[in-house]
Design a protein around this motif. Sequence first.
Motif, PDB file in Angstrom:
ATOM      1  N   TYR A  40       0.847  -1.193   0.000  1.00 54.46           N
ATOM      2  CA  TYR A  40       0.000   0.000   0.000  1.00 54.46           C
ATOM      3  C   TYR A  40       0.883   1.243   0.000  1.00 54.46           C
ATOM      4  CZ  TYR A  40      -4.228  -2.697   1.042  1.00 54.46           C
ATOM      5  OH  TYR A  40      -5.290  -3.565   0.980  1.00 54.46           O
ATOM      6  N   ALA A  41       0.331   2.363  -0.434  1.00 52.91           N
ATOM      7  CA  ALA A  41       1.099   3.600  -0.545  1.00 52.91           C
ATOM      8  C   ALA A  41       1.734   4.008   0.783  1.00 52.91           C
ATOM      9  CB  ALA A  41       0.206   4.727  -1.058  1.00 52.91           C
ATOM     10  N   SER A  42       1.048   3.730   1.878  1.00 51.61           N
ATOM     11  CA  SER A  42       1.573   4.071   3.202  1.00 51.61           C
ATOM     12  C   SER A  42       2.574   3.047   3.702  1.00 51.61           C
ATOM     13  CB  SER A  42       0.422   4.176   4.205  1.00 51.61           C
ATOM     14  OG  SER A  42      -0.207   2.913   4.369  1.00 51.61           O
ATOM     15  N   ASN A  72       2.682   2.394  11.962  1.00 43.09           N
ATOM     16  CA  ASN A  72       1.898   1.912  10.832  1.00 43.09           C
ATOM     17  C   ASN A  72       0.552   2.610  10.678  1.00 43.09           C
ATOM     18  OD1 ASN A  72       3.605   0.026   9.619  1.00 43.09           O
ATOM     19  ND2 ASN A  72       2.966  -1.625  10.961  1.00 43.09           N
ATOM     20  N   TYR A  73      -0.224   2.663  11.759  1.00 44.33           N
ATOM     21  CA  TYR A  73      -1.561   3.250  11.659  1.00 44.33           C
ATOM     22  C   TYR A  73      -1.467   4.752  11.386  1.00 44.33           C
ATOM     23  CZ  TYR A  73      -6.590   3.668  12.717  1.00 44.33           C
ATOM     24  OH  TYR A  73      -7.950   3.881  12.653  1.00 44.33           O
ATOM     25  N   GLY A  74      -0.476   5.405  11.955  1.00 44.54           N
ATOM     26  CA  GLY A  74      -0.298   6.835  11.717  1.00 44.54           C
ATOM     27  C   GLY A  74       0.029   7.142  10.271  1.00 44.54           C
ATOM     28  N   ARG A  75       0.894   6.343   9.663  1.00 47.94           N
ATOM     29  CA  ARG A  75       1.213   6.546   8.241  1.00 47.94           C
ATOM     30  C   ARG A  75      -0.029   6.339   7.380  1.00 47.94           C
ATOM     31  NH1 ARG A  75       5.762   3.535   9.703  1.00 47.94           N
ATOM     32  NH2 ARG A  75       4.993   1.688   8.615  1.00 47.94           N
ATOM     33  N   ALA A  76      -0.757   5.260   7.673  1.00 49.72           N
ATOM     34  CA  ALA A  76      -1.954   4.963   6.896  1.00 49.72           C
ATOM     35  C   ALA A  76      -2.998   6.066   7.051  1.00 49.72           C
ATOM     36  CB  ALA A  76      -2.532   3.617   7.324  1.00 49.72           C
ATOM     37  N   MET A  77      -3.171   6.558   8.274  1.00 47.98           N
ATOM     38  CA  MET A  77      -4.176   7.590   8.503  1.00 47.98           C
ATOM     39  C   MET A  77      -3.772   8.912   7.872  1.00 47.98           C
ATOM     40  SD  MET A  77      -7.188   7.915   9.698  1.00 47.98           S
ATOM     41  CE  MET A  77      -7.383   6.520  10.820  1.00 47.98           C
ATOM     42  N   ALA A  78      -2.496   9.238   7.912  1.00 49.38           N
ATOM     43  CA  ALA A  78      -2.026  10.469   7.283  1.00 49.38           C
ATOM     44  C   ALA A  78      -2.328  10.459   5.790  1.00 49.38           C
ATOM     45  CB  ALA A  78      -0.530  10.641   7.527  1.00 49.38           C
ATOM     46  N   SER A  97       9.308   4.743  15.447  1.00 47.96           N
ATOM     47  CA  SER A  97       9.173   4.834  13.994  1.00 47.96           C
ATOM     48  C   SER A  97      10.266   5.754  13.445  1.00 47.96           C
ATOM     49  CB  SER A  97       7.758   5.325  13.641  1.00 47.96           C
ATOM     50  OG  SER A  97       7.530   5.272  12.263  1.00 47.96           O
ATOM     51  N   ASP A  98       9.918   6.646  12.536  1.00 47.07           N
ATOM     52  CA  ASP A  98      10.897   7.601  11.986  1.00 47.07           C
ATOM     53  C   ASP A  98      10.726   8.969  12.632  1.00 47.07           C
ATOM     54  OD1 ASP A  98       8.495   8.374  10.930  1.00 47.07           O
ATOM     55  OD2 ASP A  98       9.113   8.316   8.836  1.00 47.07           O
ATOM     56  N   GLY A  99      10.144   8.989  13.824  1.00 50.97           N
ATOM     57  CA  GLY A  99       9.902  10.254  14.508  1.00 50.97           C
ATOM     58  C   GLY A  99       8.766  11.054  13.914  1.00 50.97           C
ATOM     59  N   GLY A 100       7.987  10.423  13.044  1.00 53.54           N
ATOM     60  CA  GLY A 100       6.845  11.099  12.426  1.00 53.54           C
ATOM     61  C   GLY A 100       7.155  11.756  11.097  1.00 53.54           C
ATOM     62  N   GLU A 101       8.354  11.524  10.550  1.00 53.81           N
ATOM     63  CA  GLU A 101       8.753  12.203   9.304  1.00 53.81           C
ATOM     64  C   GLU A 101       7.808  11.881   8.152  1.00 53.81           C
ATOM     65  OE1 GLU A 101      12.597  12.323   6.236  1.00 53.81           O
ATOM     66  OE2 GLU A 101      12.809  11.489   8.259  1.00 53.81           O
ATOM     67  N   PHE A 102       7.485  10.600   7.957  1.00 57.26           N
ATOM     68  CA  PHE A 102       6.588  10.208   6.873  1.00 57.26           C
ATOM     69  C   PHE A 102       5.228  10.874   7.047  1.00 57.26           C
ATOM     70  CE2 PHE A 102       3.368   7.761   4.787  1.00 57.26           C
ATOM     71  CZ  PHE A 102       3.952   7.190   3.662  1.00 57.26           C
ATOM     72  N   ALA A 105       5.283  14.537   6.221  1.00 59.19           N
ATOM     73  CA  ALA A 105       5.379  14.715   4.769  1.00 59.19           C
ATOM     74  C   ALA A 105       4.034  14.497   4.090  1.00 59.19           C
ATOM     75  CB  ALA A 105       6.422  13.760   4.194  1.00 59.19           C
ATOM     76  N   ALA A 106       3.196  13.654   4.700  1.00 58.23           N
ATOM     77  CA  ALA A 106       1.856  13.396   4.167  1.00 58.23           C
ATOM     78  C   ALA A 106       0.840  14.437   4.641  1.00 58.23           C
ATOM     79  CB  ALA A 106       1.394  12.001   4.568  1.00 58.23           C
ATOM     80  N   GLY A 107       1.291  15.426   5.415  1.00 57.38           N
ATOM     81  CA  GLY A 107       0.421  16.516   5.830  1.00 57.38           C
ATOM     82  C   GLY A 107      -0.160  16.399   7.223  1.00 57.38           C
TER      83      GLY A 107
END
Length: 307
Positions: A40-42, A72-78, A97-102, A105-107
């Motif tokens: 998936y994109a996330s 995981n869920y944060g990236r998907a939700m973003a 994780s990556d400290g929230g960087e992804f 970047a997704a807003g």
Amino acid sequence: MSTVSMAPVDAPTDAFGTPLIEATGLVPGVHILIKDETRYASGSHKEPAARAVVARAVAEGRTEVVVATCGNYGRAMAMACRAAGMTCTVVLPTGWSDGGEFMRAAGARVHLVEGSYEDAVDESRRLAQAPGAVDGNVDGPYVDAVLAGHGVVVAALRAALDEPPAQLWIPVGNGTTVIAVHRRLRELGWPTVLQGVCSAGNNPVVTSWPGPYRMLPPDAVTTTDHNQPLVNWHALQGPEAMAAISDTGGAVHGVDDDQLQRARESLAGHGAYPTTAGAVALAGLLARAEAPGGLSAGTHVVLLSGR
């Protein structure tokens, strides 16, 4: 039995977003299929659940979704919120994780908190009280949407396979995915056995099995670079997940960091590249294959969860 054939990492995905890979030779004499939900994109198997939550929020006129996450869920939700033009607020433990960087970047708005995932959940619930916001956590008011989203993987398997798999190896965190998959299996009348896997000693579903569910002391879990997304001292839907696994005749398995790393390394030759934690379900299968009695007959499907 028809499946999506093995393909390189940049291969087109199926109608449900992720491929089903024939893992020939992974365990000699055993038919193993890898459901690579990292495509998936996330990069997360939680993307269908996030999309379902956002769709419900939009329908109810909400303007913001707030969640806690290990990553995981944060990236998907973003990603889901960005696609819908909705504000996303993610609460993440500092250093995870990556400290929230992804997510940034997704807003998404990223709030870092000291402590554990459970501390992040508490903070997210506080932030979700803001006007227009909604608690999008897995046990929040949209839990039915979360479960519907996580059940998409079963629809994908039904579309790809001529018959039910004998066993489905699945990650266990809060227990949400297990519950959702179990519901869909029962709706289809599939007798598939669920095998749950998580970090040994670092998740109460693992440490409680097969007895009654008991939360762990908050200081009893150990977080590493490899097991980080798998660690929690309280699984939000742990008792229900244990009941679901038991109902299918399955079991819960714990694996250590070395087993996680070996599982991840074994996937490279099959065109799958999850994080170490994302390979947890395969780590459980491989550990079982090496144990007395080995793996049972039939097709084993392994769910990869994140990259």
